[in-house]
Motif scaffolding. Structure first.
Motif, mmCIF file in Angstrom:
data_model
loop_
_atom_site.group_PDB
_atom_site.id
_atom_site.type_symbol
_atom_site.label_atom_id
_atom_site.label_comp_id
_atom_site.label_asym_id
_atom_site.label_seq_id
_atom_site.Cartn_x
_atom_site.Cartn_y
_atom_site.Cartn_z
ATOM 1 N N UNK A 13 -38.604 -58.411 12.892
ATOM 2 C CA UNK A 13 -38.123 -59.255 13.978
ATOM 3 C C UNK A 13 -36.903 -60.081 13.632
ATOM 4 N N UNK A 14 -36.016 -59.559 12.824
ATOM 5 C CA UNK A 14 -34.801 -60.296 12.459
ATOM 6 C C UNK A 14 -35.020 -61.344 11.376
ATOM 7 N N UNK A 15 -36.198 -61.355 10.755
ATOM 8 C CA UNK A 15 -36.497 -62.308 9.690
ATOM 9 C C UNK A 15 -36.751 -61.559 8.399
ATOM 10 N N UNK A 16 -36.209 -62.082 7.297
ATOM 11 C CA UNK A 16 -36.477 -61.543 5.963
ATOM 12 C C UNK A 16 -37.620 -62.343 5.358
ATOM 13 N N UNK A 17 -38.613 -61.644 4.828
ATOM 14 C CA UNK A 17 -39.750 -62.242 4.123
ATOM 15 C C UNK A 17 -39.632 -61.804 2.668
ATOM 16 N N UNK A 18 -39.370 -62.743 1.789
ATOM 17 C CA UNK A 18 -39.131 -62.452 0.384
ATOM 18 C C UNK A 18 -40.327 -62.965 -0.419
ATOM 19 N N UNK A 19 -41.173 -62.054 -0.870
ATOM 20 C CA UNK A 19 -42.377 -62.380 -1.623
ATOM 21 C C UNK A 19 -42.045 -62.377 -3.108
ATOM 22 N N UNK A 20 -42.486 -63.388 -3.836
ATOM 23 C CA UNK A 20 -42.254 -63.418 -5.273
ATOM 24 C C UNK A 20 -43.531 -63.847 -5.990
ATOM 25 N N UNK A 21 -44.021 -62.971 -6.857
ATOM 26 C CA UNK A 21 -45.132 -63.282 -7.740
ATOM 27 C C UNK A 21 -44.559 -64.007 -8.945
ATOM 28 N N UNK A 22 -45.115 -65.179 -9.263
ATOM 29 C CA UNK A 22 -44.653 -65.988 -10.389
ATOM 30 C C UNK A 22 -45.773 -66.033 -11.415
ATOM 31 N N UNK A 23 -45.499 -65.478 -12.606
ATOM 32 C CA UNK A 23 -46.467 -65.513 -13.702
ATOM 33 C C UNK A 23 -45.889 -66.390 -14.806
ATOM 34 N N UNK A 24 -46.672 -67.382 -15.227
ATOM 35 C CA UNK A 24 -46.205 -68.360 -16.191
ATOM 36 C C UNK A 24 -46.338 -67.842 -17.619
ATOM 37 N N UNK A 71 -48.296 -59.028 0.826
ATOM 38 C CA UNK A 71 -47.327 -58.138 1.483
ATOM 39 C C UNK A 71 -48.034 -57.316 2.554
ATOM 40 N N UNK A 72 -49.172 -56.725 2.208
ATOM 41 C CA UNK A 72 -49.917 -55.914 3.171
ATOM 42 C C UNK A 72 -50.416 -56.754 4.349
ATOM 43 N N UNK A 73 -50.867 -57.970 4.080
ATOM 44 C CA UNK A 73 -51.349 -58.857 5.132
ATOM 45 C C UNK A 73 -50.234 -59.185 6.125
ATOM 46 N N UNK A 74 -49.040 -59.517 5.610
ATOM 47 C CA UNK A 74 -47.915 -59.813 6.499
ATOM 48 C C UNK A 74 -47.517 -58.562 7.274
ATOM 49 N N UNK A 75 -47.490 -57.393 6.635
ATOM 50 C CA UNK A 75 -47.150 -56.146 7.328
ATOM 51 C C UNK A 75 -48.095 -55.912 8.501
ATOM 52 N N UNK A 76 -49.380 -56.181 8.293
ATOM 53 C CA UNK A 76 -50.372 -55.962 9.345
ATOM 54 C C UNK A 76 -50.233 -56.973 10.483
ATOM 55 N N UNK A 77 -49.768 -58.178 10.190
ATOM 56 C CA UNK A 77 -49.682 -59.236 11.200
ATOM 57 C C UNK A 77 -48.371 -59.234 11.981
ATOM 58 N N UNK A 78 -47.326 -58.671 11.423
ATOM 59 C CA UNK A 78 -46.017 -58.677 12.076
ATOM 60 C C UNK A 78 -45.842 -57.381 12.872
ATOM 61 N N UNK A 79 -45.538 -57.526 14.172
ATOM 62 C CA UNK A 79 -45.468 -56.371 15.062
ATOM 63 C C UNK A 79 -44.458 -55.310 14.639
#
Length: 186
Positions: free
Chosen positions: A126-137, A92-100
């Motif tokens: 920028x008009x795009x939704x980024x939906x991050x999901x952590x999957x733990x088995x 999440x932090x990486x994408x926040x830093x890379x997206x203007x």
């Protein structure tokens, strides 16, 4: 005859790239991560992107501008120990830093489905939704994944249930013998 050879060549190429598609049921396809150790079921119309190297698996549904990328992790192969929630926070932090024009990420939402636990965070830029999901088995803490699914921001609420279903379809393949896999795709 040429059509059969072409299909066989395409199937061989997909297997070599780690993105072999197999029918899961009518109208859906099963795709595996690059190392073959996790699978996800996608609805009809989704295809694997064998060219992408940023994720362990990338699938797209071009008609609705949907995409899903999966980072596959294993604790055994990690250079240093970390918690699954740290991997989610990192991405999440990486994408926040890379997206203007990234807004503030939403709060974490936790749920359980089929014995697995999921933690999701929504980010818009920028008009795009980024939906991050952590999957733990369930019952196996050595492997986990972070999925990043995208769509036009205006379509997110309509697509959310489908994204959650893709995450819930995550399954571990049997462990092949050999050395532990890497912790994350380069």
């Amino acid at each position: 005859m040429n059509g059969r050879r072409g299909m066989a060549a395409l199937a061989a190429l997909l297997v070599c790239c780690g993105c072999a598609a197999q029918p899961a049921d009518a109208g859906s396809a099963l795709f595996a991560t690059e190392d073959g150790r996790m699978t996800f079921t996608f609805p009809a119309g989704w295809t694997a992107d064998a060219e992408s190297r940023a994720f362990d698996l990338v699938c797209r549904e071009e008609a609705r501008e949907l995409s899903a990328g999966v980072f596959s992790y294993t604790r055994e192969g990690a250079a240093m120990p970390f918690e699954p929630s740290e991997a989610l926070d990192f991405h999440v932090e990486d994408f926040c830093a890379r997206l203007e024009d990234a807004g503030e990420p939403g709060g974490k939402e936790e749920r359980a489905d089929g014995g697995h636990s999921f933690t999701s965070v929504l980010l818009e830029a920028g008009g795009t939704a980024y939906y991050f999901t952590l999957i733990e088995f369930s019952g196996y803490s050595g492997r986990f994944a972070v999925a990043v699914m995208t769509c036009p921001a205006a379509a997110f609420e309509a697509e959310r249930a489908g994204f959650d279903a893709i995450a819930a379809s995550a399954a571990l393949a049997e462990e092949p013998p050999g050395p532990a896999p890497r912790g994350q795709a380069a």
